[in-house]
Design a protein around this motif. Structure first.
Motif, PDB file in Angstrom:
ATOM      1  N   ASN A 114       6.767  41.114  -1.795  1.00 15.20           N
ATOM      2  CA  ASN A 114       8.048  40.969  -2.624  1.00 15.20           C
ATOM      3  C   ASN A 114       9.340  40.863  -1.862  1.00 15.20           C
ATOM      4  OD1 ASN A 114       6.344  41.217  -4.852  1.00 15.20           O
ATOM      5  ND2 ASN A 114       6.759  43.267  -5.218  1.00 15.20           N
ATOM      6  N   THR A 115       9.547  41.845  -0.720  1.00 13.65           N
ATOM      7  CA  THR A 115      10.802  41.702  -0.027  1.00 13.65           C
ATOM      8  C   THR A 115      10.816  41.360   1.437  1.00 13.65           C
ATOM      9  OG1 THR A 115      10.610  43.997   0.352  1.00 13.65           O
ATOM     10  CG2 THR A 115      11.656  43.744  -1.688  1.00 13.65           C
ATOM     11  N   ARG A 116       9.413  41.058   1.760  1.00 15.47           N
ATOM     12  CA  ARG A 116       9.398  40.788   3.200  1.00 15.47           C
ATOM     13  C   ARG A 116      10.289  41.411   4.114  1.00 15.47           C
ATOM     14  NH1 ARG A 116       5.749  37.064   3.650  1.00 15.47           N
ATOM     15  NH2 ARG A 116       6.364  36.433   5.526  1.00 15.47           N
ATOM     16  N   SER A 117      10.135  42.975   3.966  1.00 14.81           N
ATOM     17  CA  SER A 117      10.831  43.695   4.820  1.00 14.81           C
ATOM     18  C   SER A 117      10.099  44.854   5.283  1.00 14.81           C
ATOM     19  CB  SER A 117      12.024  44.349   3.849  1.00 14.81           C
ATOM     20  OG  SER A 117      12.711  43.262   3.357  1.00 14.81           O
ATOM     21  N   LEU A 118      10.616  45.682   6.397  1.00 18.31           N
ATOM     22  CA  LEU A 118       9.883  46.845   6.838  1.00 18.31           C
ATOM     23  C   LEU A 118      10.838  47.985   6.334  1.00 18.31           C
ATOM     24  CD1 LEU A 118       7.692  47.576   8.781  1.00 18.31           C
ATOM     25  CD2 LEU A 118       9.264  47.382  10.754  1.00 18.31           C
ATOM     26  N   TYR A 119      10.121  49.027   5.949  1.00 21.50           N
ATOM     27  CA  TYR A 119      10.803  50.042   5.461  1.00 21.50           C
ATOM     28  C   TYR A 119      10.263  51.468   6.363  1.00 21.50           C
ATOM     29  CZ  TYR A 119      12.127  47.364   1.578  1.00 21.50           C
ATOM     30  OH  TYR A 119      12.333  46.344   0.619  1.00 21.50           O
ATOM     31  N   VAL A 120      11.315  52.560   6.183  1.00 23.15           N
ATOM     32  CA  VAL A 120      10.750  53.798   6.666  1.00 23.15           C
ATOM     33  C   VAL A 120      10.896  54.716   5.537  1.00 23.15           C
ATOM     34  CG1 VAL A 120      11.497  55.689   8.056  1.00 23.15           C
ATOM     35  CG2 VAL A 120      11.830  53.781   9.209  1.00 23.15           C
ATOM     36  N   LEU A 121       9.742  55.369   5.128  1.00 21.12           N
ATOM     37  CA  LEU A 121       9.463  56.284   4.080  1.00 21.12           C
ATOM     38  C   LEU A 121       9.728  57.576   4.609  1.00 21.12           C
ATOM     39  CD1 LEU A 121       6.353  54.636   2.434  1.00 21.12           C
ATOM     40  CD2 LEU A 121       8.743  54.174   2.130  1.00 21.12           C
ATOM     41  N   GLY A 122      10.829  58.272   4.666  1.00 23.71           N
ATOM     42  CA  GLY A 122      11.087  59.586   4.981  1.00 23.71           C
ATOM     43  C   GLY A 122      10.265  60.678   4.069  1.00 23.71           C
ATOM     44  N   THR A 123      10.200  61.635   4.738  1.00 24.74           N
ATOM     45  CA  THR A 123       9.524  62.725   4.086  1.00 24.74           C
ATOM     46  C   THR A 123      10.307  63.999   3.928  1.00 24.74           C
ATOM     47  OG1 THR A 123       8.873  63.723   6.237  1.00 24.74           O
ATOM     48  CG2 THR A 123       7.039  62.070   5.346  1.00 24.74           C
ATOM     49  N   ASN A 124      11.423  64.282   4.468  1.00 20.48           N
ATOM     50  CA  ASN A 124      12.240  65.500   4.265  1.00 20.48           C
ATOM     51  C   ASN A 124      13.701  65.124   4.578  1.00 20.48           C
ATOM     52  OD1 ASN A 124      12.805  67.773   3.820  1.00 20.48           O
ATOM     53  ND2 ASN A 124      12.166  68.698   6.002  1.00 20.48           N
ATOM     54  N   PRO A 125      14.302  64.788   3.260  1.00 19.14           N
ATOM     55  CA  PRO A 125      14.095  64.376   2.048  1.00 19.14           C
ATOM     56  C   PRO A 125      13.082  63.533   1.730  1.00 19.14           C
ATOM     57  CG  PRO A 125      16.171  64.283   2.057  1.00 19.14           C
ATOM     58  CD  PRO A 125      15.649  64.373   3.454  1.00 19.14           C
ATOM     59  N   PRO A 126      12.372  63.336   0.745  1.00 20.15           N
ATOM     60  CA  PRO A 126      11.661  61.898   0.469  1.00 20.15           C
ATOM     61  C   PRO A 126      12.808  60.804   0.278  1.00 20.15           C
ATOM     62  CG  PRO A 126      10.577  63.659  -0.821  1.00 20.15           C
ATOM     63  CD  PRO A 126      11.736  64.276  -0.182  1.00 20.15           C
TER      64      PRO A 126
END
Length: 195
Positions: A114-126
């Motif tokens: 969809n967005t053709r992007s790279l993401y960081v999914l943080g865990t603290n906080p989400p």
């Protein structure tokens, strides 16, 4: 495979699904996890990373779940990222097989559809943070490879590769520009190299 600061080595086994930890002399120390959907269990082969000498982080992409384990095999914490990803308002469609773990326990996740992007999914906080655009395909493709419901039929086009490095650096290549970029988890460019 993951290496601890104290020299311990963790290895993901695919059958049965578990992580075996060995000390620096090669002696078996502990077996972590097992097949299943409950706490501390894996549905898919987990990606692993040590967070210091006493904690192992396991990412089970089949369950969208991170699990922190102590070195005696106990579950310290679990975080299901499915809710975080599904509630994101930016419309990502993450391909889970190509996720990676950062040293702080965040997850590096691409959306090639969809967005053709790279993401960081943080865990603290989400959190979900876009850090880079992805050009081309994620690796040279052989015509007809199918990823989920998406069929990628153009072989050997532009490609992008990425990897989580030490100290939280994310390396992203771009074959259309013959470059490799070092990006921090907040998305800022640290350095760029042209080949």
């Amino acid at each position: 495979v993951a290496l601890s600061p104290d020299g311990s080595l963790a290895v993901t086994e695919h059958s049965p699904l578990e992580v075996r930890v060995f000390d620096s002399s090669g002696q078996h120390r502990v077996t972590i996890g097992r097949d299943g959907e409950g706490p501390g269990e894996f549905v898919g082969a987990p990606k692993i990373r040590f967070l210091g000498p006493d904690t192992l982080l396991a990412w089970d992409p089949s369950q969208f779940r991170l699990t922190w384990f102590s070195m005696d095999g106990r579950v310290i914490r679990e975080l299901a990222l499915a809710t975080q990803v599904n509630e994101s308002s930016t419309g990502q469609n993450f391909v889970t097989g190509w996720w990676d773990l950062l040293p702080d326990g965040s997850v590096l996740a691409p959306d090639w559809i969809n967005t053709r992007s790279l993401y960081v999914l943080g865990t603290n906080p989400p959190s979900v943070q876009r850090i880079a655009s992805l050009r081309g395909y994620f690796f040279p493709l052989v015509s007809g490879i199918k990823v989920g419901s998406l069929r990628l039929t153009t072989p050997f086009r532009a490609s992008t590769a990425y990897a989580a490095g030490g100290a939280g650096t994310i390396w992203v290549s771009d074959s259309t520009r013959w470059s490799v970029s070092a990006i921090s988890p907040d998305g800022s460019l640290k350095e760029e190299f042209h080949i």
